[in-house]
Design a protein around this motif. Structure first.
Motif, PDB file in Angstrom:
ATOM      1  N   TYR A 105       0.831  -1.212   0.000  1.00 21.53           N
ATOM      2  CA  TYR A 105       0.000   0.000   0.000  1.00 21.53           C
ATOM      3  C   TYR A 105       0.863   1.258   0.000  1.00 21.53           C
ATOM      4  CZ  TYR A 105      -3.324   3.479   1.701  1.00 21.53           C
ATOM      5  OH  TYR A 105      -4.088   4.615   1.852  1.00 21.53           O
ATOM      6  N   VAL A 106       1.868   1.307   0.875  1.00 21.28           N
ATOM      7  CA  VAL A 106       2.677   2.518   1.019  1.00 21.28           C
ATOM      8  C   VAL A 106       3.599   2.711  -0.182  1.00 21.28           C
ATOM      9  CG1 VAL A 106       4.452   3.621   2.430  1.00 21.28           C
ATOM     10  CG2 VAL A 106       2.550   2.441   3.523  1.00 21.28           C
ATOM     11  N   VAL A 107       4.241   1.617  -0.639  1.00 21.67           N
ATOM     12  CA  VAL A 107       5.274   1.750  -1.670  1.00 21.67           C
ATOM     13  C   VAL A 107       4.675   1.908  -3.065  1.00 21.67           C
ATOM     14  CG1 VAL A 107       7.213   0.564  -2.767  1.00 21.67           C
ATOM     15  CG2 VAL A 107       6.955   0.491  -0.292  1.00 21.67           C
ATOM     16  N   ALA A 108       3.645   1.103  -3.385  1.00 20.26           N
ATOM     17  CA  ALA A 108       3.187   1.047  -4.774  1.00 20.26           C
ATOM     18  C   ALA A 108       1.776   1.555  -4.981  1.00 20.26           C
ATOM     19  CB  ALA A 108       3.308  -0.388  -5.294  1.00 20.26           C
ATOM     20  N   PHE A 166      -4.426  -8.287  -6.162  1.00 20.79           N
ATOM     21  CA  PHE A 166      -3.398  -8.636  -5.174  1.00 20.79           C
ATOM     22  C   PHE A 166      -3.881  -8.329  -3.759  1.00 20.79           C
ATOM     23  CE2 PHE A 166       0.271  -7.668  -2.533  1.00 20.79           C
ATOM     24  CZ  PHE A 166       1.077  -8.764  -2.762  1.00 20.79           C
ATOM     25  N   MET A 167      -4.484  -7.169  -3.549  1.00 21.27           N
ATOM     26  CA  MET A 167      -4.961  -6.807  -2.217  1.00 21.27           C
ATOM     27  C   MET A 167      -6.140  -7.684  -1.792  1.00 21.27           C
ATOM     28  SD  MET A 167      -2.947  -4.419  -1.171  1.00 21.27           S
ATOM     29  CE  MET A 167      -3.740  -3.508   0.143  1.00 21.27           C
ATOM     30  N   VAL A 168      -6.994  -8.044  -2.749  1.00 18.68           N
ATOM     31  CA  VAL A 168      -8.097  -8.945  -2.427  1.00 18.68           C
ATOM     32  C   VAL A 168      -7.556 -10.329  -2.036  1.00 18.68           C
ATOM     33  CG1 VAL A 168     -10.067 -10.183  -3.411  1.00 18.68           C
ATOM     34  CG2 VAL A 168      -9.818  -7.735  -3.797  1.00 18.68           C
ATOM     35  N   GLY A 169      -6.547 -10.823  -2.759  1.00  9.26           N
ATOM     36  CA  GLY A 169      -5.936 -12.108  -2.415  1.00  9.26           C
ATOM     37  C   GLY A 169      -5.272 -12.091  -1.052  1.00  9.26           C
ATOM     38  N   LEU A 189     -10.343   3.140   0.704  1.00 13.45           N
ATOM     39  CA  LEU A 189     -11.046   1.987   1.252  1.00 13.45           C
ATOM     40  C   LEU A 189     -10.077   0.992   1.873  1.00 13.45           C
ATOM     41  CD1 LEU A 189     -13.867   0.673   1.521  1.00 13.45           C
ATOM     42  CD2 LEU A 189     -13.378  -0.532  -0.620  1.00 13.45           C
ATOM     43  N   TRP A 190      -8.922   0.789   1.237  1.00 16.14           N
ATOM     44  CA  TRP A 190      -7.922  -0.123   1.797  1.00 16.14           C
ATOM     45  C   TRP A 190      -7.299   0.451   3.060  1.00 16.14           C
ATOM     46  CZ3 TRP A 190      -5.633  -0.869  -3.733  1.00 16.14           C
ATOM     47  CH2 TRP A 190      -6.398  -1.819  -4.410  1.00 16.14           C
TER      48      TRP A 190
END
Length: 283
Positions: A36-39, A188-191, A76-77
């Protein structure tokens, strides 16, 4: 948002967690917070600025963007990461409450007195707090996945969307910036969120099964102790033979009561004398 402070707070939960809990924290930090922070923040950036429509009608692009993106993925994330890690602080606060009770108890009864064997051990109320935090985390993960699925239609981001909202003059075409890259990060975040749900369920099963085994072993030990007590309290199992000294020290009245009632019949032995024959008579 200061993610370093957030990570420092969550690191204190690691020492009270099980093996599954430590894996869960690693997944949250490496595959979710770091990504989240980097990409992710750079990919989304000013996404409304990259949302182009084939019309110059004032307000049409803003209305169409709000229609297709009522809430940003990145925000949302961020909310999901905050809410999903808050239940872990319940365990930290419960341990702090135990430490405070232990400190007051020692101040009252002396330094050698102990109220808890280990304030961070998951027994009693702390076990329930830890288990409830797992259920809450799992529920939050499922709720945010449902919201994301409901808002963005199966996590899919098309390249082109058609908008007919007012004040657009007619059905206009709008284009999303970096759609493929955003789609990859969304999956990727959902996985990663689904993996966290699986780890939480495994940890719940592990805690409950371990508690059941401990209770079953405790009941077995209690049953064995009851059987041993019943055996030891039985007067017929505690009879011991009397020694000769104890028999001598008994009164004569008591000795007579213990005389055997079976009498051995006396055997009369008669001697048989053999006499020599009178040979004088024979001649």
């Amino acid at each position: 948002m200061d993610w370093k402070t957030f990570q420092a707070l969550l690191s204190g939960v690691n020492k009270y967690s099980t093996a599954f809990g430590r894996i869960w924290l690693s997944v949250v930090f490496v595959f979710r917070v770091m990504v989240y922070v980097v990409a992710a923040e750079r990919v989304w950036g000013d996404e409304q600025k990259d949302f182009d429509c084939n019309t110059k009608q004032p307000g049409c692009a803003n209305v169409c963007y709000d229609h297709f993106f009522p809430i940003s993925h990145i925000r949302l994330w961020a909310l999901q990461l905050i809410f999903v890690t808050c239940p872990s602080f319940m365990v930290v606060m419960h341990v702090a409450y135990r430490d405070d009770r232990e400190r007051k108890y020692r101040a009252k009864h002396g330094e050698d007195a102990k109220l808890y064997n280990n304030t961070g051990k998951k027994h009693g109320g702390l076990w329930w707090t830890y288990l409830i935090s797992l259920f809450v985390k799992t529920g939050i993960e499922v709720a945010f996945l449902y919201i994301l699925h409901r808002v963005y239609d199966s996590f899919y981001l098309p390249r082109l969307v058609k908008c007919g909202e007012s004040p657009c003059p007619n059905l206009v075409d709008c284009y999303i910036g970096h759609p493929t890259e955003k789609k990859v990060f969304t999956y990727f975040m959902v996985g990663a969120s689904a993996l966290c749900i699986v780890l939480n369920i495994c940890e719940i099963i592990y805690l409950i099964s371990k508690r059941v085994v401990r209770i079953a072993n405790k009941l077995k030990r209690r049953g064995r102790n009851i059987q041993n007590d019943d055996y030891n309290n039985d007067p017929f199992n505690n009879l011991q033979p009397l020694t000769r000294l104890e028999m001598k020290e008994r009164p004569s009245s008591l000795k007579s009561t213990y005389k055997p009632t079976i009498r051995v019949p006396s055997v009369r032995i008669e001697r048989i004398r053999a006499s020599a024959p009178d040979l004088s008579m024979a001649t």
